[in-house]
Structures are given as C-alpha cells and as structure tokens.
Design a protein around this motif. Structure first.
Motif, PDB file in Angstrom:
ATOM      1  N   ASP A  41      -7.827 -14.308  -2.955  1.00 53.33           N
ATOM      2  CA  ASP A  41      -7.049 -15.327  -2.239  1.00 53.33           C
ATOM      3  C   ASP A  41      -6.227 -14.708  -1.127  1.00 53.33           C
ATOM      4  O   ASP A  41      -6.129 -15.249  -0.023  1.00 53.33           O
ATOM      5  N   LYS A  63      -3.212 -21.265  -3.165  1.00 55.34           N
ATOM      6  CA  LYS A  63      -4.549 -20.699  -3.048  1.00 55.34           C
ATOM      7  C   LYS A  63      -5.148 -21.009  -1.685  1.00 55.34           C
ATOM      8  O   LYS A  63      -4.943 -22.071  -1.115  1.00 55.34           O
ATOM      9  N   CYS A  64      -5.914 -20.056  -1.170  1.00 50.92           N
ATOM     10  CA  CYS A  64      -6.699 -20.296   0.046  1.00 50.92           C
ATOM     11  C   CYS A  64      -7.874 -21.187  -0.331  1.00 50.92           C
ATOM     12  O   CYS A  64      -8.603 -20.896  -1.286  1.00 50.92           O
ATOM     13  N   ARG A  67     -10.200 -15.992  -8.071  1.00 51.86           N
ATOM     14  CA  ARG A  67      -9.002 -15.157  -7.992  1.00 51.86           C
ATOM     15  C   ARG A  67      -9.186 -13.925  -8.869  1.00 51.86           C
ATOM     16  O   ARG A  67      -9.898 -13.938  -9.867  1.00 51.86           O
TER      17      ARG A  67
END
Length: 549
Positions: A336, A523-524, A530
């Motif tokens: 992430d 989170k991206c 992750r």
C-alpha cells in the motif's frame, strides 16, 4: 514544551503584530517571483542567421548564400548552414546572377564566421552573446535546468539549516546571498560560469521560500496562518512574476536586467528589524526568555496584557505509537505504501513538468514575449483563488483529476489549431497553465493529508525531490520544440492525462481525520494486498512499548 497555542491565546487572532508579520513575509515572496523566471528573457533566443562577410558580394548574392529550409511546415532561411562562400564568390566574380546558378549543387558549410542576431526584441541575451545556437543550442535548456538542480539541493538542506541556526537567520542569509549571486552572475564571462552561479541562485531561492513559509506558519495566528499558506505566499509570488516582464520590457540587456533585479532586493534589508525569530523554534532550543520577549512585544503591539509567566518548563507526553523512529524505507515498506508513494511521485513530477514547462515556453510563443509572460503570470491569480475556494468544500481526488485533465487536455488540443489562429492556440496554452496552477495548489494539501504524521515529512520530502526532477526535465521538454513544434505539448499533455488517471487510485482524504500512525493510513485503492506480516510486527512492537510504559 507546553501547548504553544494555549499559552499565546491571549494575543488574539488578528492584532497589528500578526498583520504586520503577514504583510512583510508576503512582501518577501514578491522577490521570488522576480527571480524565478528571469531566464525566460536572459536566455531568450532572438532571430538570427549566419553572418556572411560581404567580400564585395551584392545584396542579391548575400541573400542567396543562405539556404532555404522547411521548419514546422514553413520555408525559412537556414540558421545553421550557408552555401560555400568561395564558390559563390567565383560565380559572382564571373558576373553570374543568383538565378543563373543551381545553388543546390553548391556545397554547404557551417556558420564559421558566427551569426547575426536581431536586436528588435532583445538588445542582448546569453544566446546572442555566447552563440548558444545550432550545435550549442542544448546549452540553453541546460542553463535553465541548473536553477532547478539548485532547488533540489536547497530543499534538502534548508530545513536542517533553519532547525540549527534559526528561521530568521537562514531567511535573511538566503535573501542576501541570492541577491549577491545574481549580481555577480551579471558579470559572467562564460556560459559555464553563468550556469554554476545559477545553480546557487536556485539553492538560496528555494531556501528562502521554504524558510519564510515555515516562519509564517510558526509565528502567525491560526486564522492568518491558513490565509498565508493558501493564498498569501502564492499570490505575492505571482505579483513578482507579473512585474518581471514589465521590468524586462524596459531593460532589454540581460546583464542590466540581472543587476536591477538584484538591486531591488535591497529594499528588504530593513525588514530584519521588523521580523522576529520564531518563538516556537526558540522554545525548542530552550531559549524561553527570548521567546517570551517576542511574545510580550507582540502583546504590546496588540494592546493586550500578557501574563507574568508565559511559557513553563514542561515536556509533552509522546504517544507510544509515535515513539518509533521512521526512515525512507518505511515510505515504501508495504504494498500500500509503495502504491501511494509511486502515485504521489508521478503526480508531483507531472505537475512540475507542465507548470515549469509552460512558464519557460512563453518566449517561444507567437506574439510579444513580454505580454505572453505577463498573461502566463496573470493566469495563476484566479487559479489559486478558485483552487482555494474549491478545497474548502470539494473532495481532493476528483478535484485534482479534473484540474489535471484540464491542463493536459488543452495542451493536446493545441496541435489541432491552424497556424492562422495563433491567438486561439495561446488561449489554450493559458487555459492549460490555469489547470496546472490549480493542480499545484491541490497536490500540496492532498499529499499532506494522505501520509500519516509519523511519515508526513518523509513523504513530502520524497515528493518534493520528484518535483525537482520534474522541473529539471521541463526545459528539455520545451527544447524538443526545436525539432517539432507540437512535441512538447503532446508529451506534457499525455503525461498529465496519465497522471490524472493514476490519481484515482489514491484514497479520498476530504472530511477524514488526519492519520497519525501507519495503521491509520488509508489503503491505496489500486493495491488491495497488504504486507500483513510487517504491519502485525509493527503493531506488536507498539503494544510491547505501551506495556513497558
């Protein structure tokens, strides 16, 4: 250290002390507008052609000695080649006319006798003085990029210097040294010396910008601090940027221009006695008496009575989750983090390439270069105002993507505009600059909101380095216009559109609480996997520290 905001709350929000500091710091930012883009005029390329010593040649033969070449679909006299003069003189001595000879059969040669430059627009530039044309044309974008190389150095060391020696000392030292170097630069006897000095101009200029920004955020009241960091610094920078073309219009010689710009900085010397050191920094150094003296002087100017003891010796209790030491590796530690950091780096680089590329390109546009530069600067004023207003009520992610699409989209449209409609092409370029300037405003706030407190400085530092790489690259992107007029617009537009799409992978931060720890970071959206093991290990370390405490 105690709560500074509570300790100084008795000063109020908008007293004379804060207003004066606000105005003086903003006035200093005007100088950064002067000094950021003088290369646009000092490094401008006037019209030129090969110098041909007449040698008793008629005007007809002198004109015919320069080949005609196709440039961007137009037939123009060659700037780097001429026909062999010995052969031409032989034809001329025999009484031939230029129309009687097939000049394409005459060999070409380089401009061995130099070039002639038009003085209609510029009396002197570094291009005309040191013949930075043809084989040496690459030296002009390199000279421009040395300023941004200096930016990279200055952004890395200015924070450390101001933390050690104080905000005020570094601010005025940077201001004085920048002015001095620009003055010395005006006496440069070679292109290499000019570039070396320009590197240090960039280092001290960005140090001045960052240090003034930090000093303002630390000394101003909450309400004025917000105004200073959003509009104050940017708009006053634009004021200097808008004044630059008028000064350059009145002074057409590059050496005199630099001396005047350097001399204008002298008006800031008296500000040393009006701008105090940051009380926050003094407290961090244990110099409480000096900090109290500044606050008591502020109270006197604001006509309020200070308490007998303002600051008390105390230590702030640090949350165990914030005690861990972080480094650059932590910014790319998990999937992430890598996703977020990569997207942010791409955004900062693309925005800086577009912004500085369009700013440096004004002297190459059709029309008056002084007016074009002024229009480019004026475009930024409404852009900063609109961006600031929208940031108060709009989500960051779609807002930034929209601004990037505006900037890149208009640049891609320029290649579709006919040559005869150059005013429309100029309007599209200014619209693109409008989009890039708004993106510039949003990306600073957005990035700061994405990263958690423990990584915010590291993340912003990496993004700032990417921005410097983008600004260093920008002059070379513009240089490609000498090969194809529309190539710079296609590259900048495509990169910007691509970055606007990449931006959609970042999380939304509007209305969200600023993350303090890595665990709280959003989170991206493009990276769902992750590194659970690494994150769990970090969590266990925090729990152990809390148990020990």
């Amino acid at each position: 250290m105690g709560d500074y905001e509570k300790d100084t709350a008795f000063l109020g929000q908008k007293g004379p002390f804060f207003v004066i500091i606000f105005l003086l710091l903003n006035a200093i930012y005007i100088s950064t507008g002067f000094h950021s883009f003088y290369i646009v005029f000092a490094g401008a390329s006037p019209s030129y052609h090969c110098h041909v010593r007449d040698g008793n040649l008629s005007e007809e033969w002198l004109k015919a000695s320069i080949p005609i070449e196709e440039v961007n679909g137009k037939l123009e006299p060659s700037k780097c080649w001429r026909y062999n003069l010995d052969t031409i003189r032989q034809f001329a001595s025999k009484g031939y006319s230029s129309v009687d000879v097939n000049l394409t059969d005459v060999g070409k040669e380089r401009c061995t006798e130099g070039w002639k430059y038009s003085t209609e627009m510029y009396h002197s530039t570094i291009v005309s003085e040191w013949d930075l044309v043809c084989e040496s044309e690459w030296r002009v974008p390199f000279a421009s990029s040395t300023l941004y190389m200096g930016y990279l150095l200055g952004s890395l060391i200015s924070g450390q210097l101001s933390d050690r020696f104080g905000r005020k000392k570094v601010l005025f030292a940077s201001l004085a040294l920048e002015s001095l170097i620009i003055f010395v630069q005006s006496f440069s006897q070679s292109w290499l010396v000019f570039c070396i000095l320009y590197f240090f101009v960039g280092a001290f200029q960005v140090s001045l910008y960052i240090t003034a920004f930090v000093l303002g955020t630390e000394i101003l009241s909450t309400s004025l601090r917000v105004l200073f960091t959003t509009l104050g610094a940017f708009l006053h920078y634009c004021v200097g940027y808008m004044l630059l073309p008028w000064i350059a219009f009145a002074i057409r010689d590059w050496r005199t221009l630099l001396r005047v710009l350097s001399g204008l900085t002298l008006v800031y010397i008296p500000l040393w006695w009006f701008i105090p050191e940051s009380p926050r920094w003094l407290i961090s150094q244990g110099r409480l008496e000096e900090a109290e003296a500044i606050i008591k002087d502020a109270a006197k100017k604001n006509k309020v009575k200070p308490p007998d003891i303002i600051f008390k010796e105390s230590e702030a209790k640090v949350a165990p989750s914030l005690m861990k030491k972080y480094n650059m590796i932590d910014v790319v530690k998990t999937s992430d983090m890598r996703c977020t950091t990569f997207m942010c780096l791409l955004l900062w680089m693309a925005i800086n390439i577009g912004y500085f590329g369009l700013s440096l390109n004004t002297s190459n546009l059709i029309g008056n270069p002084f007016l074009n530069c002024f229009l480019s600067a004026v475009t930024e004023v409404p852009a900063y105002i609109v961006a600031t207003l929208l940031l108060k009520s709009c989500p960051r992610r779609p807002l930034l993507s929209a601004f990037l699409s505006i900037g890149g989209g208009f640049l891609l449209l320029i290649q579709l505009i006919p040559e005869s409609l150059h005013t429309l092409a100029l309007a599209l370029e200014m619209a693109g600059k409008f989009g890039f300037t708004m993106s510039f405003s949003v990306v600073y706030i957005y990035t700061a909101e994405v990263y958690p407190t423990v990584l915010r400085n590291l993340g912003m530092g990496m993004c700032s380095s990417a921005a410097r790489i983008g600004s260093i690259t920008a002059p070379y992107i513009i240089f490609l216009g000498s090969f194809s007029k529309y190539l710079p617009y296609i590259l900048m537009g495509s990169l910007t559109i691509g970055s606007s799409l990449a931006n959609m992978f970042l999380p939304e931060t509007f209305g969200k609480v600023l993350p303090e720890t890595v665990e709280q970071m959003q989170k991206c959206k493009g990276c769902h996997r992750r590194d659970v093991t690494m994150m769990e290990e970090d969590r266990k370390q925090v729990v152990l520290k809390e148990q020990k405490l």
